[in-house]
Motif scaffolding. Sequence first.
Motif, PDB file in Angstrom:
ATOM      1  N   UNK A 330       0.832  -1.202   0.000  1.00  0.00           N
ATOM      2  CA  UNK A 330       0.000   0.000   0.000  1.00  0.00           C
ATOM      3  C   UNK A 330       0.871   1.258   0.000  1.00  0.00           C
ATOM      4  N   UNK A 331       1.950   1.210   0.753  1.00  0.00           N
ATOM      5  CA  UNK A 331       2.850   2.362   0.830  1.00  0.00           C
ATOM      6  C   UNK A 331       3.465   2.645  -0.542  1.00  0.00           C
ATOM      7  N   UNK A 332       3.848   1.589  -1.234  1.00  0.00           N
ATOM      8  CA  UNK A 332       4.445   1.771  -2.565  1.00  0.00           C
ATOM      9  C   UNK A 332       3.419   2.370  -3.536  1.00  0.00           C
ATOM     10  N   UNK A 333       2.192   1.907  -3.453  1.00  0.00           N
ATOM     11  CA  UNK A 333       1.134   2.468  -4.302  1.00  0.00           C
ATOM     12  C   UNK A 333       0.947   3.948  -3.969  1.00  0.00           C
ATOM     13  N   UNK A 334       0.902   4.245  -2.678  1.00  0.00           N
ATOM     14  CA  UNK A 334       0.721   5.632  -2.241  1.00  0.00           C
ATOM     15  C   UNK A 334       1.850   6.522  -2.757  1.00  0.00           C
ATOM     16  N   UNK A 347      -3.199   9.590  -0.119  1.00  0.00           N
ATOM     17  CA  UNK A 347      -3.587   9.523   1.296  1.00  0.00           C
ATOM     18  C   UNK A 347      -4.401   8.266   1.582  1.00  0.00           C
ATOM     19  N   UNK A 348      -5.279   7.923   0.662  1.00  0.00           N
ATOM     20  CA  UNK A 348      -6.105   6.738   0.848  1.00  0.00           C
ATOM     21  C   UNK A 348      -5.240   5.497   1.045  1.00  0.00           C
ATOM     22  N   UNK A 349      -4.174   5.385   0.257  1.00  0.00           N
ATOM     23  CA  UNK A 349      -3.323   4.198   0.365  1.00  0.00           C
ATOM     24  C   UNK A 349      -2.348   4.295   1.539  1.00  0.00           C
ATOM     25  N   UNK A 350      -1.927   5.513   1.892  1.00  0.00           N
ATOM     26  CA  UNK A 350      -1.113   5.647   3.105  1.00  0.00           C
ATOM     27  C   UNK A 350      -1.925   5.192   4.321  1.00  0.00           C
ATOM     28  N   UNK A 351      -3.198   5.555   4.342  1.00  0.00           N
ATOM     29  CA  UNK A 351      -4.044   5.166   5.478  1.00  0.00           C
ATOM     30  C   UNK A 351      -4.313   3.661   5.479  1.00  0.00           C
ATOM     31  N   UNK A 352      -4.371   3.066   4.302  1.00  0.00           N
ATOM     32  CA  UNK A 352      -4.498   1.608   4.245  1.00  0.00           C
ATOM     33  C   UNK A 352      -3.237   0.954   4.807  1.00  0.00           C
ATOM     34  N   UNK A 355      -3.451   1.226   8.504  1.00  0.00           N
ATOM     35  CA  UNK A 355      -4.441   0.283   9.034  1.00  0.00           C
ATOM     36  C   UNK A 355      -3.849  -1.123   9.120  1.00  0.00           C
ATOM     37  N   UNK A 356      -3.061  -1.488   8.119  1.00  0.00           N
ATOM     38  CA  UNK A 356      -2.442  -2.815   8.120  1.00  0.00           C
ATOM     39  C   UNK A 356      -1.299  -2.900   9.126  1.00  0.00           C
ATOM     40  N   UNK A 357      -0.568  -1.792   9.264  1.00  0.00           N
ATOM     41  CA  UNK A 357       0.581  -1.763  10.175  1.00  0.00           C
ATOM     42  C   UNK A 357       0.574  -0.429  10.920  1.00  0.00           C
ATOM     43  N   UNK A 358      -0.027  -0.381  12.096  1.00  0.00           N
ATOM     44  CA  UNK A 358      -0.172   0.884  12.829  1.00  0.00           C
ATOM     45  C   UNK A 358       1.146   1.577  13.169  1.00  0.00           C
ATOM     46  N   UNK A 359       2.253   0.854  13.134  1.00  0.00           N
ATOM     47  CA  UNK A 359       3.548   1.471  13.453  1.00  0.00           C
ATOM     48  C   UNK A 359       4.233   2.060  12.223  1.00  0.00           C
ATOM     49  N   UNK A 360       3.503   2.174  11.120  1.00  0.00           N
ATOM     50  CA  UNK A 360       4.097   2.681   9.880  1.00  0.00           C
ATOM     51  C   UNK A 360       4.191   4.205   9.940  1.00  0.00           C
TER      52      UNK A 360
END
Length: 453
Positions: A330-334, A347-352, A355-360
């Motif tokens: 998701x981060x790479x897509x963002x 932003x949508x993909x950063x938030x995904x 959500x998958x890894x709260x420590x990101x």
Amino acid sequence: MKARFIVLLSAVMLGSGAFAQDCTTTAALAYDDAKAKNYDAAYEPLMKVKEECPDYSLATFQYLAMVLNYKIDKATGDEKAKYIDELIDVYMGRLEHYPEKTKKGDIYSDIALLKFDNKVGTTEDRFNAFDKAYTEDKDNFTSPKGLYAYFDLMVNMQDAGDRELQDVFDIYDRVMAKIEEEEINEADRLQPLIEKQDAGEDLTSKEAKTAKIAEQRLTNFNAVKNALNAKLGARADCDNLVPLYEKDFEAKKGDVSWLRNANARLSAKDCEDPLFFKISEALHQLEPSAASAYSLGQLAEADGDRSKALEYYNEAAELEEDPADKAKIYYRIAQNYKSSGSFSQARSFYKKAIQAKPSYGRAYLNIADMYADSANNCGETAFDKRAVYWLAAEYVAKAGRVDPSLSNHANATVAAYNGRAPQKADVFQEGKKAGDAIQIGCWIGETVRIPQL
């Protein structure tokens, strides 16, 4: 005959009672000495209780572990070796007599660390001790130091010619995956507490302690990751990886397991070599997976085909089940959307990813960066436009909380953003006060509250 039986039974019962009484008295005195840190006095009585009545109390084993660790630190030579053996016996005795109150992963990890710290046995012996902790109870093998030692010993064996480079990669992947799992667990504990503070509520003393422990463990795991990467060093460079996999490709191109491992390693290092493409294609044909789709996305991106890259990345995200790996996708897509100026989609993909890894933490930083870049376009008045920096600062602060490795950068960036935001005099001139809500317009569409200035 009956009278004799009664006498014998009475003797047994009296003896049993005396035995129990002796354990109770000896244990009570030994526990008091241990509590007072009078470890030398506690040693022999505790050993006696352990040997004669091991089921008396779990405290016997807990106090003995403290006592023996103390004596190991003070001793040398054969005496030190004796205490080490006794401590291992205590750990195993606890597991035997109190299995429901003892985690195997903790015990095996403690034994492995004891051997590691005191150089007990060969390097392979010490490695096997950690391997036992991982393979028999991975869930409770959570010691940051233990996880580092597990990898460190494998590297030492490879340096000595006793292991292959692939063995090093296998343990590295295993340890890094475990660390990321623990980071997610700690961030999950921390996240609701951060949200509570963001809402203006005070943490209870218990919650504050939980937050402090979670932040410290996140710091420790981050330090271990840095140490692992430093230890891995040039072993994982493309210059070493490509020849390693090139020589075996023809023989292994039908081996899904081999292709999967090679693909993961080349992908992690962004090795833009024809071999990477061959391995990725072969893997995707045999076993379409998140890893193979992601690799093909990397290759498409390297060729400048952003549309095709995003297609593969989205496929990878759908196929991926591991939260940490899904977050990376998701981060790479963002990042792709951000670089093209599509901030809302980014932003949508950063938030995904969050959500998958709260420590990101880096995902929070990138959202903040986009908000700051958009400040002049998001607001009717100069005050509202500058208020965007408060919102950006909030996201940066969260990044530093969930990922301690970013804390220094986060602190500096928060200060910079707050410097660009309205100051106390500006708030007064606008007729506003701390706590008032400011609605941010344009694509951001969020509300920020004026902080206490």
